[in-house]
Design an enzyme around this catalytic site. Structure first.
Site, PDB file in Angstrom:
ATOM      1  N   LYS A 235      33.970 -11.080   5.310  1.00  0.00           N
ATOM      2  CA  LYS A 235      33.374 -12.358   5.706  1.00  0.00           C
ATOM      3  C   LYS A 235      34.196 -13.494   5.095  1.00  0.00           C
ATOM      4  O   LYS A 235      35.323 -13.692   5.524  1.00  0.00           O
ATOM      5  CB  LYS A 235      31.901 -12.336   5.340  1.00  0.00           C
ATOM      6  CG  LYS A 235      31.209 -11.373   6.315  1.00  0.00           C
ATOM      7  CD  LYS A 235      29.818 -10.973   6.022  1.00  0.00           C
ATOM      8  CE  LYS A 235      29.362 -10.047   7.153  1.00  0.00           C
ATOM      9  NZ  LYS A 235      28.241  -9.210   6.826  1.00  0.00           N
TER      10      LYS A 235
ATOM     11  N   HIS B 239      27.143 -12.563   2.348  1.00  0.00           N
ATOM     12  CA  HIS B 239      27.373 -13.916   2.861  1.00  0.00           C
ATOM     13  C   HIS B 239      27.515 -14.959   1.758  1.00  0.00           C
ATOM     14  O   HIS B 239      27.889 -16.089   2.021  1.00  0.00           O
ATOM     15  CB  HIS B 239      26.253 -14.317   3.828  1.00  0.00           C
ATOM     16  CG  HIS B 239      26.284 -13.517   5.082  1.00  0.00           C
ATOM     17  ND1 HIS B 239      27.047 -13.868   6.172  1.00  0.00           N
ATOM     18  CD2 HIS B 239      25.686 -12.345   5.411  1.00  0.00           C
ATOM     19  CE1 HIS B 239      26.906 -12.961   7.121  1.00  0.00           C
ATOM     20  NE2 HIS B 239      26.085 -12.028   6.683  1.00  0.00           N
TER      21      HIS B 239
ATOM     22  N   SER C  11      21.436 -12.870   6.107  1.00  0.00           N
ATOM     23  CA  SER C  11      22.465 -13.005   7.136  1.00  0.00           C
ATOM     24  C   SER C  11      21.966 -13.650   8.423  1.00  0.00           C
ATOM     25  O   SER C  11      22.738 -14.290   9.119  1.00  0.00           O
ATOM     26  CB  SER C  11      23.063 -11.629   7.449  1.00  0.00           C
ATOM     27  OG  SER C  11      22.041 -10.708   7.822  1.00  0.00           O
TER      28      SER C  11
HETATM   29  C1  LIG Z   1      27.795  -7.921   7.346  1.00  0.00           C
HETATM   30  C2  LIG Z   1      26.861  -7.402   6.329  1.00  0.00           C
HETATM   31  C3  LIG Z   1      27.011  -6.114   5.802  1.00  0.00           C
HETATM   32  C4  LIG Z   1      28.047  -5.166   6.324  1.00  0.00           C
HETATM   33  O1  LIG Z   1      29.291  -5.509   5.834  1.00  0.00           O
HETATM   34  P1  LIG Z   1      30.593  -5.017   6.609  1.00  0.00           P
HETATM   35  O2  LIG Z   1      31.661  -5.104   5.600  1.00  0.00           O
HETATM   36  O3  LIG Z   1      30.764  -5.924   7.761  1.00  0.00           O
HETATM   37  O4  LIG Z   1      30.300  -3.597   7.033  1.00  0.00           O
HETATM   38  C5  LIG Z   1      26.178  -5.725   4.791  1.00  0.00           C
HETATM   39  N1  LIG Z   1      25.199  -6.536   4.339  1.00  0.00           N
HETATM   40  C6  LIG Z   1      24.998  -7.769   4.839  1.00  0.00           C
HETATM   41  C7  LIG Z   1      23.913  -8.623   4.290  1.00  0.00           C
HETATM   42  C8  LIG Z   1      25.822  -8.243   5.865  1.00  0.00           C
HETATM   43  O5  LIG Z   1      25.621  -9.447   6.381  1.00  0.00           O
END
Ligand SMILES: *Cc1c(COP(=O)(O)O)cnc(C)c1O
Length: 386
Positions: free
Chosen positions: A234, A203, A175
């Protein structure tokens, strides 16, 4: 007491503040009465504001209300969640899928359901904070291996005690660096050492792979990696998370994953929006093509200006700055120049690797990206980065 702690954070340039927006997050956003180019969102395909996705959320709200009432085990499960799980399993080519409230909840819930005391977890050092918390919560022996370093991982695997359950944990697409985990090699190591492999494709989903199925599709290892998780907040443009895998795994998690059992189910609108977004991802490949075209324009432009980027291969384009104070100054100059892209500082990233995390979406126009590049040049000079 808290005042002192906040002062301490501020003195280290680590204080974080919320910035109120006056509009939806899109290619541009209203901030402090100005319209600025937003290069910070993970809504990579612009689906959070897609008309069909919005309509699906409204329809689900009209049918099923704004809230789900309780955990699905307590008061029954609504059609939007069931439909979403069917759509996810079909999209991910797995037998089944389970929806959770967020990626954070998924990781702190699923990992402890997979392994506990007496087990061994080996996680990439740059794994997302929610993965690290899940590893700690599990009670298993927990170690990190150097980022993407297969030799290091193998040397730790060799030292495991016989019959000790092992879980390897990694982001699919990292990320904060935008690089990829070596999934084929990780899957081979997992098989060789009889370990489970846990991939967080937050991602990757919607972004990576010829059909947008994610990092597993990108590497052609969907058959070698029996389950993985990802988020719906996302590229899917909604909210929530999923784990996709065998029917047996999903039944097991329904019975053991605490953030599934002890949380109110996500709102029907979020589930319906995600289902609609998955349909767009599968039917509108042009969006993903635009995303990659935009990514290449911005990547090439930033490199040409002379910025030092991470080894990114994705629409996450982090500009390495170093110290937190310098990253903050750079971000402020960027905002003055009309670009919103945040400074990412410790503890989100390791010390002395503060950066501007730039992300691009399919919905930015080429003109907006050219304007952003001009702003990066001016801000880079003003902040003493270039
Ligand atoms: C954003 C993210 C999360 C958390 O996900 P949410 O649905 O926003 O709580 C978990 N793992 C990674 C790698 C992320 O980038």
């Amino acid at each position: 007491m808290f005042q002192d702690r906040l002062h301490n954070l501020a003195n280290q340039s680590l204080l974080r503040r919320l910035r109120p927006l006056g509009s939806a997050t899109g290619p541009t956003v209203e901030l402090g009465g100005r319209t600025v180019i937003l290069l910070a969102s993970n809504d990579y395909l612009g689906l959070a504001t897609h008309p069909e996705v919005i309509r699906a959320a409204i329809r689900a709200t009209e049918h099923y209300g704004t809230g789900s009432g309780a955990s699905r085990l307590v008061c029954g499960t609504l059609p939007p969640h069931e439909k979403l799980e069917e759509a996810l399993a079909a999209f991910k080519h797995t037998q089944a899928a389970l929806v959770l409230g967020s990626g954070y909840q998924a990781n702190v819930g699923i990992i402890p359901a997979l392994i506990g005391q007496g087990g061994l977890i080996l996680a990439d050092r740059l794994s997302h904070a929610s993965l690290i918390d899940g590893c700690r919560l599990s009670g298993a022996d927990f170690r990190v291996y150097r980022h993407r370093d297969l030799d290091h991982l193998e040397s730790v695997l060799k030292r495991r005690t016989a019959s000790q359950p092992v879980l390897i944990v990694t982001d699919g697409l990292f990320s904060m660096d935008g690089d990829l985990a070596p999934l084929p090699e990780l899957a081979a190591l997992a098989t060789r050492f009889d370990a489970m492999l846990y991939v967080d494709d937050a991602h990757g989903t919607g972004v990576m792979g010829p059909s947008g199925r994610g990092t597993l599709e990108h590497f052609g290892v969907e058959h070698q990696i029996p389950f993985h998780m990802g988020t719906l907040g996302k590229a899917v443009g909604s909210s929530g998370a999923y784990v996709a895998g065998s029917a047996e795994l999903i039944q097991y998690l329904i019975n053991t994953c605490k953030p599934f059992i002890f949380t109110t189910a996500p709102p029907p609108s979020a589930a319906a929006a995600a289902t609609a977004a998955l349909a767009v991802i599968q039917n509108d490949a042009a969006r993903r093509i635009r995303l990659w075209t935009n990514r290449d324009q911005l990547y090439t432009g930033l490199r040409r200006i002379g910025f030092r980027l991470t080894e990114t291969v994705s629409p996450i384009l982090p500009i390495l700055v170093g110290e937190a104070d310098k990253a903050l100054v750079f971000a402020e100059h960027l905002l003055t120049q009309g670009v919103y892209a945040p400074a990412i500082r410790p503890p989100t990233v390791p010390d002395a690797t503060s950066r501007i995390r730039v992300t691009v979406t399919s919905e930015h126009t080429s003109q907006q990206l050219d304007a952003a590049l001009a702003a990066f040049l001016q801000a880079g000079i003003a902040a003493g980065i270039l």
